[in-house]
Design a protein around this motif. Structure first.
Motif, short mmCIF file in Angstrom:
data_model
loop_
_atom_site.label_atom_id
_atom_site.label_comp_id
_atom_site.label_asym_id
_atom_site.label_seq_id
_atom_site.Cartn_x
_atom_site.Cartn_y
_atom_site.Cartn_z
N VAL A 1 0.87 -1.17 0.00
CA VAL A 1 0.00 0.00 0.00
C VAL A 1 0.90 1.22 0.00
O VAL A 1 1.87 1.30 0.77
N ILE A 2 0.62 2.16 -0.91
CA ILE A 2 1.36 3.42 -1.01
C ILE A 2 0.42 4.53 -0.58
O ILE A 2 -0.70 4.63 -1.09
N ILE A 3 0.88 5.36 0.33
CA ILE A 3 0.09 6.49 0.81
C ILE A 3 0.87 7.76 0.56
O ILE A 3 2.00 7.91 1.05
N VAL A 4 0.29 8.67 -0.20
CA VAL A 4 0.89 9.98 -0.43
C VAL A 4 0.14 10.96 0.47
O VAL A 4 -1.05 11.20 0.28
N GLY A 5 0.84 11.52 1.44
CA GLY A 5 0.22 12.44 2.39
C GLY A 5 0.48 13.88 1.99
O GLY A 5 1.36 14.54 2.55
N HIS A 6 -0.24 14.34 1.00
CA HIS A 6 -0.04 15.69 0.46
C HIS A 6 -1.40 16.34 0.24
O HIS A 6 -2.37 15.66 -0.05
N ALA A 7 -1.45 17.66 0.36
CA ALA A 7 -2.70 18.39 0.17
C ALA A 7 -2.96 18.73 -1.29
O ALA A 7 -4.08 19.10 -1.64
N LEU A 8 -1.95 18.63 -2.13
CA LEU A 8 -2.08 19.04 -3.53
C LEU A 8 -1.90 17.87 -4.48
O LEU A 8 -1.03 17.03 -4.27
N PRO A 9 -2.66 17.84 -5.56
CA PRO A 9 -2.45 16.80 -6.59
C PRO A 9 -1.30 17.22 -7.51
O PRO A 9 -0.89 18.38 -7.54
N GLY A 10 -0.76 16.27 -8.26
CA GLY A 10 0.24 16.57 -9.27
C GLY A 10 1.58 17.02 -8.72
O GLY A 10 2.26 17.84 -9.33
N THR A 11 2.00 16.48 -7.60
CA THR A 11 3.25 16.89 -6.97
C THR A 11 4.37 15.89 -7.25
O THR A 11 4.13 14.80 -7.76
N TYR A 12 5.57 16.27 -6.88
CA TYR A 12 6.70 15.35 -7.02
C TYR A 12 6.52 14.15 -6.08
O TYR A 12 6.92 13.04 -6.42
N CYS A 13 5.89 14.35 -4.94
CA CYS A 13 5.58 13.21 -4.05
C CYS A 13 4.71 12.20 -4.81
O CYS A 13 4.94 11.00 -4.73
N GLY A 14 3.74 12.70 -5.56
CA GLY A 14 2.90 11.82 -6.36
C GLY A 14 3.70 11.11 -7.44
O GLY A 14 3.47 9.92 -7.72
N ALA A 15 4.65 11.81 -8.05
CA ALA A 15 5.50 11.20 -9.08
C ALA A 15 6.36 10.09 -8.47
O ALA A 15 6.56 9.03 -9.09
N LEU A 16 6.87 10.31 -7.26
CA LEU A 16 7.65 9.27 -6.58
C LEU A 16 6.78 8.04 -6.33
O LEU A 16 7.23 6.90 -6.52
N ALA A 17 5.54 8.26 -5.92
CA ALA A 17 4.62 7.15 -5.67
C ALA A 17 4.33 6.38 -6.96
O ALA A 17 4.33 5.15 -6.97
N GLU A 18 4.10 7.10 -8.04
CA GLU A 18 3.83 6.45 -9.33
C GLU A 18 5.03 5.62 -9.78
O GLU A 18 4.88 4.52 -10.30
N ALA A 19 6.23 6.15 -9.58
CA ALA A 19 7.45 5.42 -9.97
C ALA A 19 7.58 4.14 -9.16
O ALA A 19 7.91 3.07 -9.70
N TYR A 20 7.33 4.22 -7.86
CA TYR A 20 7.39 3.04 -7.00
C TYR A 20 6.35 2.02 -7.46
O TYR A 20 6.64 0.83 -7.59
N MET A 21 5.13 2.50 -7.72
CA MET A 21 4.05 1.61 -8.13
C MET A 21 4.39 0.90 -9.44
O MET A 21 4.20 -0.31 -9.56
N ARG A 22 4.89 1.64 -10.43
CA ARG A 22 5.25 1.01 -11.71
C ARG A 22 6.31 -0.07 -11.50
O ARG A 22 6.22 -1.16 -12.06
N GLY A 23 7.32 0.23 -10.69
CA GLY A 23 8.37 -0.75 -10.41
C GLY A 23 7.81 -1.98 -9.72
O GLY A 23 8.12 -3.11 -10.09
#
Length: 190
Positions: A5-27
């Motif tokens: 389970v990946i949890i991004v704890g951010h108030a804004l969409p489209g952030t670098y935190c989100g990009a890190l999560a997407e990269a982890y998920m793809r891997g």
């Protein structure tokens, strides 16, 4: 195959935190792992635990899905930016709502409750300051609090961490390398 389970704890969409999560998920998915991704920026829930820890507060569908995924997971990946020296308020609210008093039922009988025992975790933090300054001068207090006082208290272990500092000032090449590193961590479920 791990359940992640990946949890991004951010108030804004489209952030670098989100990009890190997407990269982890793809891997992770490329290695055959089962992955669930939750980003607080796109979830609908009341971040205030209205009854404190004295009573249950009904979980909205987004929170119920996240809680179910967390409970089923073997490994958790938590990604958030350092804001005002700690977690963003929306992420703290997410944690307070997901960790409701019913998961501590054994504590009512005098037993030590570790409801998330057997899960491992990776915490990924981004911040404007250099990472070594955060660790050395500021003592990495938000990271220590999340590791020891929340995840460790719930039985999670081992808990590993990654800090990406000076996030606004690093080169595009450095950001691309961090994304590649997250993909490798995802493949290894690490």
């Amino acid at each position: 195959m791990a359940r992640i389970v990946i949890i991004v704890g951010h108030a804004l969409p489209g952030t670098y935190c989100g990009a890190l999560a997407e990269a982890y998920m793809r891997g992770a998915e490329s290695a055959g792992h089962q992955v669930s991704l939750f980003n607080t920026a796109s979830m609908t829930f009341d971040p205030i635990l209205r009854g404190g820890y004295r009573s249950l507060q009904a979980l909205e569908p987004d929170l119920a899905a996240a809680r179910t995924a967390i409970q089923a997971a073997d490994h958790m990946v938590i990604i958030f930016p350092l804001w005002l020296g700690t977690l963003p308020a929306i992420f703290k609210g997410f944690l307070e709502r997901v960790i409701q008093p019913d998961i501590f039922e054994p504590a009512k009988t005098g037993k030590f409750a570790t409801p998330w025992k057997g899960k491992s975790a990776r915490i990924v933090m981004t911040m404007g300051m250099p990472g070594f300054i955060y660790r050395w001068y500021f003592g990495a207090h938000a990271l220590k609090m999340l590791k020891r006082n929340i995840l460790g208290f719930l039985g999670v272990g081992p808990i590993r961490s990654t800090i990406h500092g000076s996030i606004e000032g690093v080169s595009g090449e450095k950001r691309a390398q961090w994304l590649a590193d997250m993909g490798a961590l995802g493949r290894a479920a690490g």
